[in-house]
Each structure stands twice: as C-alpha cells, then as structure tokens.
Scaffold this motif. Structure first.
Motif, PDB file in Angstrom:
ATOM      1  N   GLY A 128       0.598  -1.172   0.015  1.00 10.45           N
ATOM      2  CA  GLY A 128       0.087  -0.083  -0.067  1.00 10.45           C
ATOM      3  C   GLY A 128       0.644   1.303   0.058  1.00 10.45           C
ATOM      4  N   THR A 129       2.145   1.137  -0.263  1.00  9.90           N
ATOM      5  CA  THR A 129       3.069   2.319  -0.348  1.00  9.90           C
ATOM      6  C   THR A 129       2.562   2.942  -1.587  1.00  9.90           C
ATOM      7  OG1 THR A 129       4.683   1.323   0.733  1.00  9.90           O
ATOM      8  CG2 THR A 129       5.446   3.265  -0.554  1.00  9.90           C
ATOM      9  N   HIS A 130       2.672   4.436  -1.497  1.00  7.97           N
ATOM     10  CA  HIS A 130       2.362   5.054  -2.834  1.00  7.97           C
ATOM     11  C   HIS A 130       3.401   6.268  -2.949  1.00  7.97           C
ATOM     12  CE1 HIS A 130      -1.348   3.177  -3.247  1.00  7.97           C
ATOM     13  NE2 HIS A 130      -1.646   3.463  -2.036  1.00  7.97           N
ATOM     14  N   LEU A 131       4.078   6.075  -4.218  1.00  8.31           N
ATOM     15  CA  LEU A 131       5.312   7.103  -4.641  1.00  8.31           C
ATOM     16  C   LEU A 131       4.587   7.760  -5.815  1.00  8.31           C
ATOM     17  CD1 LEU A 131       8.402   4.896  -4.688  1.00  8.31           C
ATOM     18  CD2 LEU A 131       7.139   5.930  -2.581  1.00  8.31           C
ATOM     19  N   ALA A 132       4.538   9.320  -5.610  1.00  4.66           N
ATOM     20  CA  ALA A 132       4.219   9.957  -6.679  1.00  4.66           C
ATOM     21  C   ALA A 132       5.168   9.931  -7.477  1.00  4.66           C
ATOM     22  CB  ALA A 132       3.824  11.598  -6.044  1.00  4.66           C
ATOM     23  N   SER A 133       5.237  11.138  -8.671  1.00  3.24           N
ATOM     24  CA  SER A 133       6.257  11.160  -9.665  1.00  3.24           C
ATOM     25  C   SER A 133       7.534  11.572  -9.151  1.00  3.24           C
ATOM     26  CB  SER A 133       5.690  11.825 -10.998  1.00  3.24           C
ATOM     27  OG  SER A 133       5.375  13.071 -10.543  1.00  3.24           O
ATOM     28  N   ASN A 134       8.503  11.102  -9.889  1.00  7.30           N
ATOM     29  CA  ASN A 134       9.950  11.701  -9.682  1.00  7.30           C
ATOM     30  C   ASN A 134      10.467  11.530  -8.373  1.00  7.30           C
ATOM     31  OD1 ASN A 134      12.250  12.922 -10.892  1.00  7.30           O
ATOM     32  ND2 ASN A 134      11.659  14.653 -10.109  1.00  7.30           N
ATOM     33  N   VAL A 135      10.213  10.533  -7.647  1.00  5.05           N
ATOM     34  CA  VAL A 135      10.372   9.995  -6.141  1.00  5.05           C
ATOM     35  C   VAL A 135      12.149   9.445  -6.422  1.00  5.05           C
ATOM     36  CG1 VAL A 135       9.988   8.894  -4.078  1.00  5.05           C
ATOM     37  CG2 VAL A 135       8.381  10.356  -5.188  1.00  5.05           C
ATOM     38  N   THR A 136      12.838   9.745  -5.521  1.00  5.07           N
ATOM     39  CA  THR A 136      13.996   8.753  -5.271  1.00  5.07           C
ATOM     40  C   THR A 136      14.067   8.195  -3.893  1.00  5.07           C
ATOM     41  OG1 THR A 136      15.257  10.314  -6.790  1.00  5.07           O
ATOM     42  CG2 THR A 136      16.483   8.743  -5.460  1.00  5.07           C
ATOM     43  N   VAL A 137      14.131   6.907  -3.972  1.00  5.83           N
ATOM     44  CA  VAL A 137      14.351   6.427  -2.706  1.00  5.83           C
ATOM     45  C   VAL A 137      15.653   5.529  -2.728  1.00  5.83           C
ATOM     46  CG1 VAL A 137      13.346   4.320  -1.293  1.00  5.83           C
ATOM     47  CG2 VAL A 137      11.917   5.765  -2.602  1.00  5.83           C
ATOM     48  N   GLY A 138      16.268   5.763  -1.486  1.00  2.43           N
ATOM     49  CA  GLY A 138      17.900   5.404  -1.339  1.00  2.43           C
ATOM     50  C   GLY A 138      17.836   3.926  -1.207  1.00  2.43           C
ATOM     51  N   GLU A 139      19.049   3.529  -1.452  1.00  3.65           N
ATOM     52  CA  GLU A 139      19.409   2.109  -1.149  1.00  3.65           C
ATOM     53  C   GLU A 139      19.166   1.704   0.044  1.00  3.65           C
ATOM     54  OE1 GLU A 139      23.855   0.059  -0.864  1.00  3.65           O
ATOM     55  OE2 GLU A 139      23.474   0.600  -2.881  1.00  3.65           O
ATOM     56  N   GLY A 140      18.584   0.487   0.285  1.00  4.08           N
ATOM     57  CA  GLY A 140      18.315   0.097   1.571  1.00  4.08           C
ATOM     58  C   GLY A 140      17.402   0.534   2.405  1.00  4.08           C
ATOM     59  N   SER A 141      16.518   1.381   1.882  1.00  6.90           N
ATOM     60  CA  SER A 141      15.523   2.146   2.630  1.00  6.90           C
ATOM     61  C   SER A 141      14.338   1.395   2.871  1.00  6.90           C
ATOM     62  CB  SER A 141      15.148   3.699   1.919  1.00  6.90           C
ATOM     63  OG  SER A 141      16.283   4.436   2.060  1.00  6.90           O
ATOM     64  N   PHE A 142      13.555   1.459   3.824  1.00  8.09           N
ATOM     65  CA  PHE A 142      12.164   0.773   4.152  1.00  8.09           C
ATOM     66  C   PHE A 142      11.136   1.833   4.193  1.00  8.09           C
ATOM     67  CE2 PHE A 142       9.282  -0.745   7.155  1.00  8.09           C
ATOM     68  CZ  PHE A 142       9.276  -2.130   6.758  1.00  8.09           C
ATOM     69  N   ILE A 143      10.124   1.490   3.211  1.00  5.19           N
ATOM     70  CA  ILE A 143       8.902   2.386   3.352  1.00  5.19           C
ATOM     71  C   ILE A 143       7.912   1.573   3.878  1.00  5.19           C
ATOM     72  CG2 ILE A 143       7.663   4.008   1.976  1.00  5.19           C
ATOM     73  CD1 ILE A 143      10.791   4.543   1.815  1.00  5.19           C
ATOM     74  N   GLY A 144       7.235   2.100   4.949  1.00  4.33           N
ATOM     75  CA  GLY A 144       6.243   1.409   5.658  1.00  4.33           C
ATOM     76  C   GLY A 144       4.916   1.309   4.970  1.00  4.33           C
ATOM     77  N   ILE A 145       4.158   0.277   5.477  1.00  2.00           N
ATOM     78  CA  ILE A 145       2.919   0.015   4.954  1.00  2.00           C
ATOM     79  C   ILE A 145       1.821   1.403   5.063  1.00  2.00           C
ATOM     80  CG2 ILE A 145       1.883  -0.728   7.242  1.00  2.00           C
ATOM     81  CD1 ILE A 145       0.461  -2.830   5.547  1.00  2.00           C
ATOM     82  N   GLY A 146       1.396   1.630   3.654  1.00  5.04           N
ATOM     83  CA  GLY A 146       0.206   2.631   3.311  1.00  5.04           C
ATOM     84  C   GLY A 146       1.185   4.205   3.637  1.00  5.04           C
ATOM     85  N   ALA A 147       2.507   4.221   3.593  1.00  8.69           N
ATOM     86  CA  ALA A 147       3.141   5.420   3.402  1.00  8.69           C
ATOM     87  C   ALA A 147       2.900   6.282   2.101  1.00  8.69           C
ATOM     88  CB  ALA A 147       4.755   5.253   3.734  1.00  8.69           C
ATOM     89  N   VAL A 148       2.885   7.324   1.789  1.00 13.27           N
ATOM     90  CA  VAL A 148       2.750   8.261   0.726  1.00 13.27           C
ATOM     91  C   VAL A 148       3.927   9.196   0.653  1.00 13.27           C
ATOM     92  CG1 VAL A 148       1.235   9.801  -0.574  1.00 13.27           C
ATOM     93  CG2 VAL A 148       0.276   8.069   0.802  1.00 13.27           C
ATOM     94  N   VAL A 149       4.608   9.248  -0.491  1.00 12.38           N
ATOM     95  CA  VAL A 149       5.665  10.182  -0.704  1.00 12.38           C
ATOM     96  C   VAL A 149       5.215  11.144  -1.773  1.00 12.38           C
ATOM     97  CG1 VAL A 149       8.134  10.254  -1.283  1.00 12.38           C
ATOM     98  CG2 VAL A 149       7.166   8.468   0.130  1.00 12.38           C
ATOM     99  N   ARG A 150       5.156  12.390  -1.562  1.00 12.39           N
ATOM    100  CA  ARG A 150       5.035  13.490  -2.493  1.00 12.39           C
ATOM    101  C   ARG A 150       6.028  13.669  -3.704  1.00 12.39           C
ATOM    102  NH1 ARG A 150       5.385  19.515  -0.840  1.00 12.39           N
ATOM    103  NH2 ARG A 150       7.000  19.444  -2.134  1.00 12.39           N
ATOM    104  N   GLU A 151       5.393  14.111  -4.526  1.00 10.71           N
ATOM    105  CA  GLU A 151       6.329  13.935  -6.100  1.00 10.71           C
ATOM    106  C   GLU A 151       7.550  15.018  -5.857  1.00 10.71           C
ATOM    107  OE1 GLU A 151       3.735  17.593  -5.698  1.00 10.71           O
ATOM    108  OE2 GLU A 151       3.076  15.346  -6.042  1.00 10.71           O
TER     109      GLU A 151
END
Length: 183
Positions: A128-151
């Motif tokens: 259920g994670t949602h990444l908007a456009s043009n997001v960068t997630v670095g090596e080894g990162s953990f994005i928790g359940i249902g998290a949302v990341v803005r463009e």
C-alpha cells in the motif's frame, strides 16, 4: 505451475534446524546452493532484512549467478520501466513509465511507483505504499505500509519511513521519519 518454473528449491542457512512446511522443502544451506549453481537456471533471494538481502544478491552477482526477477501476473509494470534482476513486484504492484527498480527491491502488494521514480538497490516498499512522480528512494530504505511520498521528494539511503507516514520533504540518509506530515 503459474510461474513457468518446473522446480523450485529453498536454501536457508538455518537448515537443518529449520524445516519448511509441507508445501516448501528446504534442501540445504547457502553453501549447498553455491555448489548446486551448475544445475540452477536462476536464483531469487527471499531475505526480508534489506541489508542482508542486498549483500547476498551482490555476492551472487559477483559469482555471475543469474538472478530471477519476479513480477506477479496481477502486477502492472510499464514496458518503459526498468526492473533490475533480483527485484520483486508483487500482486497489485504498479511500476509506471520511466521508473527504475534496483537490484533486490521489493515492491510489495498494492504498492505504486509513479513515473520517473528511482528505487535504489535493496529498498523495500511495503504493501500500500504510494510514490508520486519523480521520487528517489535510496539504497536499503524501508517505506512502511501505507506510506505516501509526494512528487519530487528524495529519500536517502537506509531511511525508515513509518507506516502511514506522509512524506512531503526530502529525508537525509539514515533518518527515521513518521507521522502526518512525516518528521
């Protein structure tokens, strides 16, 4: 078998103390896997901890082992996205155009990656994670359940984003953020 594979074997360093259930048989430890590579077409690594999974994958790559890329039939991956070997996109996962999913990344159930995103090696996008456009997630990162990341947001290496967080600003390497908005 839906995957098209004729045979699937499991290797676990806790073997023989750890036994699989009746559906999945553990046949040996990772040393046995390395010995069996001449008879194996490709390998998928199912280690949950990001750093351990990435380390094992890099070890296998250094030995020229062919890594399996697993994309569930109910996932949606753009033909213009790059999915690196060893990555997994599970049921309901979406990877959009011009996005790159790195080595050993897990795009878990129902996670969405919009256009032009870059997901670093060994990252895990929980269900259920949602990444908007043009997001960068670095090596080894953990994005928790249902998290949302803005463009346009950049999440550094080895970051933990808490469940349900809304990330509106860049997050530096090694940070842990949670809440709405994430701090």
């Amino acid at each position: 078998m839906a995957s098209g594979w004729r045979k699937i074997e499991f290797y676990d360093d806790a073997w023989p103390d750890k036994q699989a259930n009746e559906r999945w048989q553990i046949v040996g430890c990772s040393g046995a896997l390395l010995d069996a590579l001449v008879h194996i077409d490709s390998v998928a690594v199912g280690i949950g901890r990001n750093d351990a999974r990435l380390s094992r994958l890099r070890e296998l790559v250094s030995k020229n082992v062919s890594l399996a890329t697993i994309i569930h039939p109910q996932a949606s991956v753009s033909r213009f996205a790059e999915i690196t070997p060893g990555a997994v996109v599970l049921a309901g996962g979406v990877v959009s155009v011009d996005s790159r999913v790195g080595l050993g990344v897990i795009v878990n159930t129902g996670a969405t990656v919009d256009r032009d995103c870059v997901i670093g090696d060994g990252a895990h996008l929980c269900p259920g994670t949602h990444l908007a456009s043009n997001v960068t997630v670095g090596e080894g990162s953990f994005i928790g359940i249902g998290a949302v990341v803005r463009e346009g947001v950049t999440i550094g290496n080895n970051v933990v984003v808490g469940a349900g967080a809304v990330v509106l600003h860049d997050v530096p390497d090694g940070a842990t953020v949670k809440g709405v908005p994430a701090r």
